[in-house]
Design a protein around this motif. Structure first.
Motif, PDB file in Angstrom:
ATOM      1  N   ARG A   1      44.952   8.776 -17.061  1.00 39.52           N
ATOM      2  CA  ARG A   1      44.450   9.770 -17.994  1.00 39.52           C
ATOM      3  C   ARG A   1      42.951  10.003 -17.820  1.00 39.52           C
ATOM      4  NH1 ARG A   1      46.966  12.514 -21.577  1.00 39.52           N
ATOM      5  NH2 ARG A   1      48.858  11.311 -21.417  1.00 39.52           N
ATOM      6  N   ASP A   2      42.212   8.938 -17.558  1.00 37.58           N
ATOM      7  CA  ASP A   2      40.755   9.091 -17.400  1.00 37.58           C
ATOM      8  C   ASP A   2      40.415  10.007 -16.233  1.00 37.58           C
ATOM      9  OD1 ASP A   2      40.457   5.553 -18.036  1.00 37.58           O
ATOM     10  OD2 ASP A   2      40.650   7.263 -19.415  1.00 37.58           O
ATOM     11  N   SER A   3      41.058   9.773 -15.114  1.00 32.02           N
ATOM     12  CA  SER A   3      40.760  10.604 -13.946  1.00 32.02           C
ATOM     13  C   SER A   3      41.136  12.050 -14.238  1.00 32.02           C
ATOM     14  CB  SER A   3      41.537  10.136 -12.720  1.00 32.02           C
ATOM     15  OG  SER A   3      41.582   8.754 -12.662  1.00 32.02           O
ATOM     16  N   TYR A   4      42.262  12.207 -14.911  1.00 31.13           N
ATOM     17  CA  TYR A   4      42.714  13.561 -15.210  1.00 31.13           C
ATOM     18  C   TYR A   4      41.715  14.285 -16.101  1.00 31.13           C
ATOM     19  CZ  TYR A   4      45.888  17.324 -16.461  1.00 31.13           C
ATOM     20  OH  TYR A   4      46.452  18.543 -16.638  1.00 31.13           O
ATOM     21  N   GLN A   5      41.173  13.548 -17.082  1.00 32.69           N
ATOM     22  CA  GLN A   5      40.195  14.181 -17.964  1.00 32.69           C
ATOM     23  C   GLN A   5      38.975  14.621 -17.183  1.00 32.69           C
ATOM     24  OE1 GLN A   5      41.197  14.894 -20.673  1.00 32.69           O
ATOM     25  NE2 GLN A   5      42.274  13.248 -21.744  1.00 32.69           N
ATOM     26  N   SER A   6      38.516  13.774 -16.277  1.00 30.71           N
ATOM     27  CA  SER A   6      37.302  14.151 -15.546  1.00 30.71           C
ATOM     28  C   SER A   6      37.583  15.353 -14.653  1.00 30.71           C
ATOM     29  CB  SER A   6      36.775  12.971 -14.739  1.00 30.71           C
ATOM     30  OG  SER A   6      37.601  12.713 -13.651  1.00 30.71           O
ATOM     31  N   LEU A   7      38.795  15.441 -14.132  1.00 30.90           N
ATOM     32  CA  LEU A   7      39.149  16.606 -13.322  1.00 30.90           C
ATOM     33  C   LEU A   7      39.121  17.878 -14.152  1.00 30.90           C
ATOM     34  CD1 LEU A   7      40.205  17.698 -10.620  1.00 30.90           C
ATOM     35  CD2 LEU A   7      42.504  17.309 -11.473  1.00 30.90           C
ATOM     36  N   ARG A   8      39.672  17.789 -15.328  1.00 31.45           N
ATOM     37  CA  ARG A   8      39.700  18.962 -16.201  1.00 31.45           C
ATOM     38  C   ARG A   8      38.305  19.425 -16.543  1.00 31.45           C
ATOM     39  NH1 ARG A   8      44.765  20.044 -19.178  1.00 31.45           N
ATOM     40  NH2 ARG A   8      43.481  21.545 -20.271  1.00 31.45           N
ATOM     41  N   ARG A   9      37.439  18.432 -16.785  1.00 32.67           N
ATOM     42  CA  ARG A   9      36.053  18.785 -17.116  1.00 32.67           C
ATOM     43  C   ARG A   9      35.417  19.550 -15.979  1.00 32.67           C
ATOM     44  NH1 ARG A   9      33.856  13.628 -17.710  1.00 32.67           N
ATOM     45  NH2 ARG A   9      35.772  12.695 -18.490  1.00 32.67           N
ATOM     46  N   TYR A  10      35.640  19.068 -14.771  1.00 35.31           N
ATOM     47  CA  TYR A  10      35.065  19.724 -13.596  1.00 35.31           C
ATOM     48  C   TYR A  10      35.577  21.152 -13.481  1.00 35.31           C
ATOM     49  CZ  TYR A  10      34.755  21.066  -8.708  1.00 35.31           C
ATOM     50  OH  TYR A  10      34.550  21.756  -7.561  1.00 35.31           O
ATOM     51  N   LEU A  11      36.895  21.301 -13.659  1.00 38.04           N
ATOM     52  CA  LEU A  11      37.466  22.635 -13.485  1.00 38.04           C
ATOM     53  C   LEU A  11      36.935  23.603 -14.547  1.00 38.04           C
ATOM     54  CD1 LEU A  11      41.135  21.692 -12.644  1.00 38.04           C
ATOM     55  CD2 LEU A  11      39.484  22.720 -11.119  1.00 38.04           C
ATOM     56  N   LYS A  12      36.768  23.074 -15.746  1.00 39.25           N
ATOM     57  CA  LYS A  12      36.274  23.937 -16.808  1.00 39.25           C
ATOM     58  C   LYS A  12      34.851  24.383 -16.519  1.00 39.25           C
ATOM     59  CE  LYS A  12      38.525  23.099 -20.795  1.00 39.25           C
ATOM     60  NZ  LYS A  12      39.043  22.162 -21.633  1.00 39.25           N
ATOM     61  N   GLN A  13      34.091  23.440 -16.012  1.00 35.64           N
ATOM     62  CA  GLN A  13      32.692  23.748 -15.699  1.00 35.64           C
ATOM     63  C   GLN A  13      32.603  24.848 -14.667  1.00 35.64           C
ATOM     64  OE1 GLN A  13      31.042  20.177 -14.285  1.00 35.64           O
ATOM     65  NE2 GLN A  13      30.188  19.548 -16.236  1.00 35.64           N
ATOM     66  N   ASN A  14      33.386  24.702 -13.601  1.00 32.67           N
ATOM     67  CA  ASN A  14      33.152  25.572 -12.468  1.00 32.67           C
ATOM     68  C   ASN A  14      34.027  26.798 -12.427  1.00 32.67           C
ATOM     69  OD1 ASN A  14      31.971  23.096 -12.018  1.00 32.67           O
ATOM     70  ND2 ASN A  14      31.936  23.426  -9.825  1.00 32.67           N
ATOM     71  N   GLU A  15      35.044  26.839 -13.227  1.00 34.22           N
ATOM     72  CA  GLU A  15      35.840  28.061 -13.345  1.00 34.22           C
ATOM     73  C   GLU A  15      36.329  28.586 -12.009  1.00 34.22           C
ATOM     74  OE1 GLU A  15      35.291  30.623 -17.290  1.00 34.22           O
ATOM     75  OE2 GLU A  15      35.651  31.416 -15.293  1.00 34.22           O
ATOM     76  N   HIS A  16      36.846  27.709 -11.191  1.00 33.95           N
ATOM     77  CA  HIS A  16      37.401  28.178  -9.935  1.00 33.95           C
ATOM     78  C   HIS A  16      38.837  28.600 -10.170  1.00 33.95           C
ATOM     79  CE1 HIS A  16      34.379  25.523  -7.571  1.00 33.95           C
ATOM     80  NE2 HIS A  16      33.843  26.603  -8.066  1.00 33.95           N
ATOM     81  N   ARG A  17      38.995  29.875 -10.280  1.00 29.41           N
ATOM     82  CA  ARG A  17      40.315  30.377 -10.650  1.00 29.41           C
ATOM     83  C   ARG A  17      41.372  30.015  -9.645  1.00 29.41           C
ATOM     84  NH1 ARG A  17      39.281  35.656 -10.380  1.00 29.41           N
ATOM     85  NH2 ARG A  17      37.190  35.506 -11.230  1.00 29.41           N
TER      86      ARG A  17
END
Lengths: 650, 249
Positions: free
Chosen positions: A163-179
């Motif tokens: 879950r921790d790794s997944y959360q950090s991934l989500r944070r990254y994706l939200k930040q960078n908005e790579h559609r």
């Protein structure tokens, strides 16, 4: 062009104030459209969301940024916490593949080439094989024809993440908005999130390697009945021992051994399947006699262990100019069958008794049918031979399997057929046609009557000898099924495949009950421990892996071979594992150590982590042959290790 | 083919050297094929593989072009163009390079098949084999009579046969066959079924073998002779000699 899609796209662009892109799209939309939009919509038909529709129609500008996206993703992963790095690292391979495919699909071949050349070297070694296949796909037309691409497009790549790794991934994706990245993740990846400690490098590496990622947690949830059923009470009168089961008047040592072997425990194993779960052939008198004889042989068994290594008797096939492609040994070690690349099969006798065939019809007529030794009289001593040649296949023979009662032999070949031969008349009885592609492996069930075959068509089929069509079909592998092994209790079948996974199937309903990943190259051989709980597998990646079927997890990795391994065999009491391969050696491993560790710490909490048992090296001995790759290993009832191979005289 | 070096000195040598250079390099096709193999990661192969691959390539391309030519003439086009070739390629790939069925199709079939319960195994079934038509158990041969009887001249039965037939039996040669039209069959089978072993001595005429239409009796009787001509074949086929068949008797 689909008007609806066009309108959606225009709306989206308008919403996000992308005026230039919108204008370009309107301009282009006026022209008659010749490109395969129908292909595009079918490709994303599964998701049906606007964003996914858009990703297929990416305009020129964004494509150059694929490289950017990928590099930014990989740098993010590098910079993330050590704990998460390894799990997130698994992302790179599927993302790379799908980005490349998208570039090719949208006909940006040059960019695709640049992208590929730049990032393919960064992928792991075991993916290079698939990447090479991928590199031949350079245009969209080629994409539609290629099998591997079809697999990637239609099935989801599975990743397991804490879950921790997944959360950090989500944070990254939200930040960078790579559609695009998001759309890839949504469409083509399946991230199986578990709550727990993130895995370290060894653990991640241990289970990676399969074509479609790892196994989902729910793939391994079903309870597997791996125990052995209670042995039936057999009261066959013999000369000495009485088989009643109570041996109080026997000397103590013999009684101990006897109890262990005869296994007349009153309680049934809770993990064993009920005897009526699947219909099994009844035990004929001859079968009962066979069982008793093998138990008697077992009494004379040499106990093997780390202090007591086996003796090896190696059969070398010399002057086999037509290459030997398969070797099979019967359960009681009295017969050996070799399949050749020129489609012949030869059966030898390994015991002093020669191979006899049945008398002719007129002679059989004259026999007294009520005689006690009718079976002996039926056989013709005059034409007995040391070996018999069987003709029938029209392609190289890839596998042989004796029936437990030694009356029949099965062979499978590149011509797509499985043939049943009678060992009384040494002639072909039945041809089973079902696979239309090479059949790589065939095996009789331990009870006879059923057999499984594994072929190039990615399916393993279960047949009965009196069924001209398969009874069960085990579909699930992504690439050809290279080997099958029946479980000792006849209720499950294990298959290994060139998609680097090992799966366990239930015979009753054909479901896949276990998926085990971890091999880095095709799996070519499987072996069950005698108690039915552990499965060993090996193949081209030169490692022998040991799995615990109860939970579907990896127990041990045995490294030592320097070339692909093609045969495995457990010793009769399950304390040693012998493996042989193209490196011309037979290696013996101490699996008893692993089992002792397991028995000591039976913690179920570590299910999600493929925690390898820490035991150091398990190699007990390495026995080189003289330039003879080892094709088959077999422990006789008395624990003598038989091996077979063809002498390579170059 | 002589290497230039073996020609020896003299004016001829320079001629040969111009025609065939010292170092014989592989033709361009072979070089391309070697490069393709290297690209696909195949590094260890016998030299003949390149020849085989080239042959295959040539045959495949020729096939495609032939088909494309057919399509373009059908479409009444002046010249072959890429769409014809594309069509030919697609057609070819459907037929010759059949790939295994797609996974979802297999899943569907498997689901159907796996939902049927496992068949019950009948006890005491002997060697459990599929129905006979799926086995390779039946004979694929019929035996000729084992006993080569001396040529008897039994006039009566023969006359009887020929009178029943209502046409002159091809008497000239003693090795002629007796065709058995439908009327004759009434008499022959009766005695056959009753005395199989002795039938050959009775009904044997000057011919060593007797016709036995297998369809009448349902199955061939191996001790009797067999023949392949049924019906009236006297004029058209060659009279089969007895020693036409090489039998180990």
């Amino acid at each position: 062009m689909d008007q609806q899609t066009l309108a959606a796209v225009l709306q989206f662009l308008k919403n996000n104030k992308l005026k230039d892109a919108e204008a370009a799209l309107r301009r282009e939309a006026k022209l008659p459209d010749g490109s395969g939009d129908s292909g595009g919509s079918s490709r994303v038909a599964t998701s049906g969301e606007v964003s996914s529709v858009l990703s297929a129609y990416e305009s020129e500008g964004d494509l150059a940024r694929y490289c950017e996206y990928y590099s930014s993703l990989s740098s993010f992963i590098e910079s993330s916490l050590d704990a998460h790095k390894h799990e997130l690292g698994c992302l790179l391979y599927p993302v790379f593949i799908h980005m490349y495919l998208q570039l090719v699909y949208n006909r940006h071949e040059k960019e695709a080439q640049k992208f590929f050349n730049r990032f393919s070297v960064e992928q792991e070694d075991w993916h290079q094989e698939d990447l090479r296949t991928l590199s031949t796909v350079k245009t969209r037309e080629q994409m539609e024809v290629n099998d591997l691409m079809d697999t990637f497009r239609s099935s989801k790549f599975v990743l397991r993440m804490s879950r921790d790794s997944y959360q950090s991934l989500r944070r990254y994706l939200k930040q960078n908005e790579h559609r695009e990245l998001l759309s890839i993740l949504q469409d083509h990846l399946f991230i199986d999130v578990f709550d727990g400690v993130p895995r370290n490098r060894e653990q991640v590496q241990a289970t990676s390697g399969a074509m479609m990622g790892e196994a989902r947690r729910d793939a391994n949830k079903v309870k597997v009945l791996y125990g052995l059923p209670k042995e039936p009470d057999i009261n066959v009168p013999l000369d000495d021992d009485d088989e009643g089961g109570d041996g109080e008047d026997k000397p103590k040592k013999k009684k101990q051994k006897k109890d262990l072997l005869l296994n007349k425990n009153k309680k049934a194993d809770p993990n064993a399947p009920p005897p009526s779960r699947i219909p099994l052939p009844e035990l004929k008198d001859a079968d009962k006699l066979e069982k008793v004889l093998s138990w008697k042989e077992g009494l004379k068994r040499v106990p093997l262990g780390r202090e007591n290594l086996p003796s090896i008797c190696f059969y070398t096939l010399a002057n086999a100019y037509q290459n030997v492609s398969a070797v099979g040994i019967s359960e009681d070690s009295s017969l050996l069958a070799a399949g050749f690349e020129d489609s012949n099969v030869r059966v030898w006798s390994l015991s002093p008794q020669r191979l006899r065939t049945m008398r002719g019809a007129s002679e059989l007529d004259q026999l007294d049918k009520e005689a006690d030794d009718i079976v002996e009289r039926m056989m013709d001593e005059k034409t007995a031979a040391d070996s018999w040649l069987l003709h029938g296949h029209t392609g190289p023979v890839y596998s042989t399997s004796f029936s437990p009662d030694r009356e029949q032999l099965l062979t499978s070949s590149e011509d797509g057929t499985v043939r049943l031969w009678s060992l009384h008349t040494y002639s072909n009885l039945v041809v089973y046609k079902g696979h239309n592609y090479p059949v790589w492996d065939v095996q009789f069930s331990p009870t006879g009557y059923y057999f499984v075959s594994a072929g190039h068509d990615r399916v393993a089929r279960l047949w009965g000898t009196d069924q001209f069509q398969p009874i069960r079909m085990f579909v699930g592998h992504y690439s050809d099924v290279t080997c099958v092994q029946y479980h000792p209790n006849s209720n499950y079948v294990a298959t290994g495949s060139s998609d680097r996974t090992v799966r366990l199937w239930d015979v009753l309903n054909g479901n896949c009950v276990r998926v085990m990943t971890g091999h880095k190259a095709a799996v070519h051989t499987l072996a069950w421990s005698p108690d039915g709980r552990y499965l060993a597998s090996a193949g081209v990646d030169k490692n022998v892996l040991l799995w615990d079927i109860a939970y579907g997890r990896l127990l041990a990795e045995m490294k030592g071979h320097t070339d692909p391994v093609y045969s495995l065999c457990f010793s009769r009491e399950g304390s040693l594992l012998a493996s042989g391969g193209i490196d011309n050696t037979v290696k013996v491993w101490d699996v008893q150590k692993v089992f002792e560790e397991i028995a000591g710490s039976d913690d179920l909490t570590s299910l999600d982590r493929a925690s390898l048992v820490e035991v150091g090296s398990l190699l007990l001995g390495s026995f080189p042959t003289k330039a003879t790759p080892v094709l088959k290993l077999h422990f006789s009832h008395r624990n003598l290790l038989l091996g077979c191979g063809r002498y390579q005289h170059n | 083919m002589h290497r230039a070096g073996s020609i020896g000195q003299g004016p001829l040598r320079s001629l040969f050297e111009r025609a065939m250079p010292e170092k014989m390099t592989a033709p361009k096709d072979a070089q391309v094929m070697a490069a393709v193999l290297k690209d696909m990661g195949v590094t260890d192969y016998e030299p003949r593989v390149i020849n085989q691959m080239l042959e295959f390539t040539y045959r495949y391309v020729t096939d495609i072009f032939e088909n494309a030519r057919v399509y373009s003439t059908f479409a009444k086009k002046k010249e072959m163009d890429t769409s014809d070739v594309k069509l030919a390629i697609r057609h070819n790939s459907d037929h010759s390079f059949a790939t295994p069925p797609p996974r979802d199709f297999l899943m569907e079939i498997a689901r159907q098949k796996n939902s049927t319960p496992l068949p019950l195994i009948k006890p005491y079934g002997g060697p459990r084999l599929p129905p006979d038509r799926y086995c390779l158990l039946s004979n694929n041969y019929r035996l000729r009579s084992l006993h080569k009887k001396p040529k008897l001249t039994v006039a009566v039965p023969r006359l009887g046969l020929s009178s029943v037939m209502g046409q002159p039996s091809p008497v000239g040669t003693s090795t002629s066959r007796v065709s058995s039209p439908t009327t004759a069959k009434i008499t022959i089978p009766v005695s056959v079924t009753s005395r199989v072993g002795q039938h050959s001595s009775h009904m044997k005429t000057s011919q060593a073998t007797l016709l036995q239409p297998t369809s009448l009796l349902g199955r061939p009787i191996s001790t009797l002779g067999s023949s392949t001509s049924l019906g009236d074949s006297s004029g058209t086929k060659r009279k089969r000699e007895d020693d036409d068949y090489d039998l180990l008797e």
